[in-house]
Design a protein around this motif. Sequence first.
Motif, PDB file in Angstrom:
ATOM      1  N   ALA A  46     -38.480  49.244   1.312  1.00 18.47           N
ATOM      2  CA  ALA A  46     -39.388  49.401   2.449  1.00 18.47           C
ATOM      3  C   ALA A  46     -40.568  48.428   2.394  1.00 18.47           C
ATOM      4  N   ARG A  47     -40.597  47.587   1.359  1.00 20.20           N
ATOM      5  CA  ARG A  47     -41.656  46.586   1.166  1.00 20.20           C
ATOM      6  C   ARG A  47     -43.035  47.218   0.969  1.00 20.20           C
ATOM      7  N   ASP A  48     -43.053  48.393   0.351  1.00 15.91           N
ATOM      8  CA  ASP A  48     -44.308  49.050   0.001  1.00 15.91           C
ATOM      9  C   ASP A  48     -44.532  48.838  -1.493  1.00 15.91           C
ATOM     10  N   ILE A  49     -45.208  47.750  -1.845  1.00 21.87           N
ATOM     11  CA  ILE A  49     -45.364  47.382  -3.251  1.00 21.87           C
ATOM     12  C   ILE A  49     -46.245  48.388  -3.985  1.00 21.87           C
ATOM     13  N   VAL A  50     -47.265  48.905  -3.291  1.00 22.54           N
ATOM     14  CA  VAL A  50     -48.102  49.928  -3.917  1.00 22.54           C
ATOM     15  C   VAL A  50     -47.261  51.150  -4.274  1.00 22.54           C
ATOM     16  N   GLN A  75     -49.007  49.702 -14.387  1.00 23.50           N
ATOM     17  CA  GLN A  75     -48.482  49.900 -13.033  1.00 23.50           C
ATOM     18  C   GLN A  75     -49.587  50.371 -12.083  1.00 23.50           C
ATOM     19  N   LEU A  76     -50.422  51.293 -12.545  1.00 21.44           N
ATOM     20  CA  LEU A  76     -51.482  51.820 -11.688  1.00 21.44           C
ATOM     21  C   LEU A  76     -52.548  50.772 -11.407  1.00 21.44           C
ATOM     22  N   ARG A  77     -52.836  49.922 -12.388  1.00 23.11           N
ATOM     23  CA  ARG A  77     -53.805  48.849 -12.136  1.00 23.11           C
ATOM     24  C   ARG A  77     -53.259  47.842 -11.124  1.00 23.11           C
ATOM     25  N   GLU A  78     -51.971  47.559 -11.211  1.00 23.20           N
ATOM     26  CA  GLU A  78     -51.352  46.676 -10.217  1.00 23.20           C
ATOM     27  C   GLU A  78     -51.451  47.299  -8.825  1.00 23.20           C
ATOM     28  N   ALA A  79     -51.218  48.610  -8.748  1.00 24.28           N
ATOM     29  CA  ALA A  79     -51.329  49.287  -7.453  1.00 24.28           C
ATOM     30  C   ALA A  79     -52.753  49.232  -6.930  1.00 24.28           C
ATOM     31  N   LEU A  80     -53.711  49.451  -7.843  1.00 20.30           N
ATOM     32  CA  LEU A  80     -55.114  49.468  -7.440  1.00 20.30           C
ATOM     33  C   LEU A  80     -55.554  48.113  -6.883  1.00 20.30           C
ATOM     34  N   ASN A  81     -55.026  47.052  -7.460  1.00 24.27           N
ATOM     35  CA  ASN A  81     -55.378  45.710  -6.991  1.00 24.27           C
ATOM     36  C   ASN A  81     -54.877  45.431  -5.582  1.00 24.27           C
ATOM     37  N   LYS A  82     -53.889  46.199  -5.133  1.00 28.33           N
ATOM     38  CA  LYS A  82     -53.283  45.933  -3.835  1.00 28.33           C
ATOM     39  C   LYS A  82     -53.692  46.945  -2.759  1.00 28.33           C
ATOM     40  N   VAL A  83     -54.494  47.947  -3.135  1.00 25.82           N
ATOM     41  CA  VAL A  83     -54.904  48.977  -2.184  1.00 25.82           C
ATOM     42  C   VAL A  83     -56.275  48.618  -1.600  1.00 25.82           C
ATOM     43  N   VAL A 105     -55.450  56.453  -0.380  1.00 27.95           N
ATOM     44  CA  VAL A 105     -54.508  56.069  -1.428  1.00 27.95           C
ATOM     45  C   VAL A 105     -55.244  55.471  -2.623  1.00 27.95           C
ATOM     46  N   ARG A 106     -56.270  54.690  -2.356  1.00 31.86           N
ATOM     47  CA  ARG A 106     -57.031  54.089  -3.457  1.00 31.86           C
ATOM     48  C   ARG A 106     -57.685  55.171  -4.316  1.00 31.86           C
ATOM     49  N   GLU A 107     -58.191  56.198  -3.668  1.00 30.74           N
ATOM     50  CA  GLU A 107     -58.815  57.289  -4.423  1.00 30.74           C
ATOM     51  C   GLU A 107     -57.789  58.008  -5.288  1.00 30.74           C
ATOM     52  N   ILE A 108     -56.604  58.222  -4.734  1.00 34.08           N
ATOM     53  CA  ILE A 108     -55.545  58.894  -5.498  1.00 34.08           C
ATOM     54  C   ILE A 108     -55.139  58.051  -6.700  1.00 34.08           C
ATOM     55  N   VAL A 109     -54.938  56.755  -6.482  1.00 36.40           N
ATOM     56  CA  VAL A 109     -54.539  55.870  -7.574  1.00 36.40           C
ATOM     57  C   VAL A 109     -55.634  55.803  -8.634  1.00 36.40           C
ATOM     58  N   THR A 110     -56.875  55.750  -8.204  1.00 33.06           N
ATOM     59  CA  THR A 110     -57.997  55.696  -9.150  1.00 33.06           C
ATOM     60  C   THR A 110     -58.031  56.943 -10.027  1.00 33.06           C
ATOM     61  N   GLN A 111     -57.849  58.105  -9.420  1.00 28.48           N
ATOM     62  CA  GLN A 111     -57.863  59.350 -10.183  1.00 28.48           C
ATOM     63  C   GLN A 111     -56.708  59.388 -11.193  1.00 28.48           C
ATOM     64  N   ARG A 112     -55.560  58.943 -10.767  1.00 27.53           N
ATOM     65  CA  ARG A 112     -54.406  58.959 -11.678  1.00 27.53           C
ATOM     66  C   ARG A 112     -54.611  57.980 -12.823  1.00 27.53           C
ATOM     67  N   LEU A 113     -55.180  56.816 -12.534  1.00 24.26           N
ATOM     68  CA  LEU A 113     -55.456  55.844 -13.590  1.00 24.26           C
ATOM     69  C   LEU A 113     -56.468  56.399 -14.579  1.00 24.26           C
ATOM     70  N   THR A 114     -57.455  57.127 -14.103  1.00 25.61           N
ATOM     71  CA  THR A 114     -58.441  57.749 -14.988  1.00 25.61           C
ATOM     72  C   THR A 114     -57.767  58.747 -15.924  1.00 25.61           C
ATOM     73  N   GLN A 115     -56.849  59.544 -15.388  1.00 27.29           N
ATOM     74  CA  GLN A 115     -56.120  60.509 -16.221  1.00 27.29           C
ATOM     75  C   GLN A 115     -55.299  59.800 -17.296  1.00 27.29           C
TER      76      GLN A 115
END
Length: 497
Positions: A436-440, A462-470, A476-486
């Motif tokens: 689906a071309r959703d890299i995040v 993987q989460l840092r790569e996602a964060l760089n693209k959000v 979505v950025r908030e969700i990724v940030t929280q998961r990366l913190t965990q």
Amino acid sequence: MRHASPYRKKTRKYITRVLHFSASLLFGLATAFPLQAADTDLPSLGGVGGGLISEQQEAAIGRQVMQSLRRSTQQIEDPLVVDYLGSMVYRLVPYAPLQNRDLSLVVIDSPEINAFAVPGGIIGVNGGLFLNANTEQQFASVLAHELAHLSQRHFARRLEQQQTSTPMTIAGMLAGIILSAVTKSDVGIAAIAGTQALAIQNMLQYSRSNEQEADRVGIDIMADAGLDPHGMPEMFEIMMRQNRLQGGQPPEYLSTHPLTQSRVSDSRSRANQYPVKKNGDELEYHLVRARLQVHYAQSAEQAAESLQAMLDSNTSGTPDAAIRYGVAVANLEAGKIEAAQSIIEALLRENPGRITYQVTLADVLTKRKQYDQAIELMSKALSRNPRNYPITYALATAHYEAGNGRQAAELFGQLTQRFPSYVNLWLNLSDAEGLARDIVGVHRARAEYDILMGDLEAAGRQLREALNKVPPGTPVREIVTQRLTQVTKALEQQRQQ
């Protein structure tokens, strides 16, 4: 599907693997940080506090055992097999004296007879249990027996009795259990010789009183669930017969669940206190069993021939519909797709509402690249059976193969929310997000897979790569940030151990 057993490894490789498992299991006992892929804590069963194993430690043990199983063993991920196991377990669970009924189930890809229950609410079976249990009642008796062990906390209590045991001893022992799930039990015990092997061997074997109690409770569970308790002594007879045929080398199951003729007699006497159930097996058990017979055959062609001979002789006691279904599955695996489709369509005419037939026909249509027909078939089936796992999985697969990445990702995403501990679903979601071309989405799904596999460093990447693209300021950025913190917090704790 593979048709050759993957379990002919050298003992040296197992020893190295077990040492690695011991370290990871020790970490699981030392930390209570429950990082799993969108998962809830596994339950702990038993009283509050006291003894060597607390509720929190039981939960940690369960998480680490599941993680090690994912990393060390081939598992059967066939949605029809997994769904059947879940339905049978949760048919029994309401009648089991469990304090917490949220269990984790696993099917090990091995043709040996084995089943196990460990602290943290984990029930596991080998695919070989289906092969050797001729009836659903016999199969269910093993599950009921394991639920009984879990409900009575037999394993945890044996740990608590070892007052001198250290966390490393516990970790090594549990690693041996994992090893025993994929090979012979004596190899597992030999591999953990450095962690008080004699004590561990004793603890791997349930006591006679534990076994008798599990038999009694298991038989009661079966009867209350509307199943025939006579399936338990029948299954014991099958195991003892296999033991004799193998020259006294017991099946894996008997290595940790000692079986004597008196136990067989006691279980039969107790089962005789209940009336014989007139309602027989559900057809679904035999359909799933046929799928696994094909899976473990030397080849799909050989499976088709054997099943056809069984059908022609009509002496096996297996329902003809299940044998015909097995022939269809074997033909599908052998590439004889038209022959498989003809059989499945005939079975559907006889039993139009059976989900297993519908899902298998969708698989046939997908392999024939008739994607629109497969999607239509599964969409209608899903409307009649909302949230059904095999149907949703088949529909998602058909969309993916048709190039409909967004639809496939949405469906696989729904499944990961409902079954967050199924690692294959996260991989499928990652692939669908890529289509689906959703890299995040790809990075987020891969991160959850890495978490389940215990690779926190990879998950963080993987989460840092996602964060760089959000984009900033998005949900979505908030969700990724929280998961990366965990993940970062868990990784720091792991490094401090």
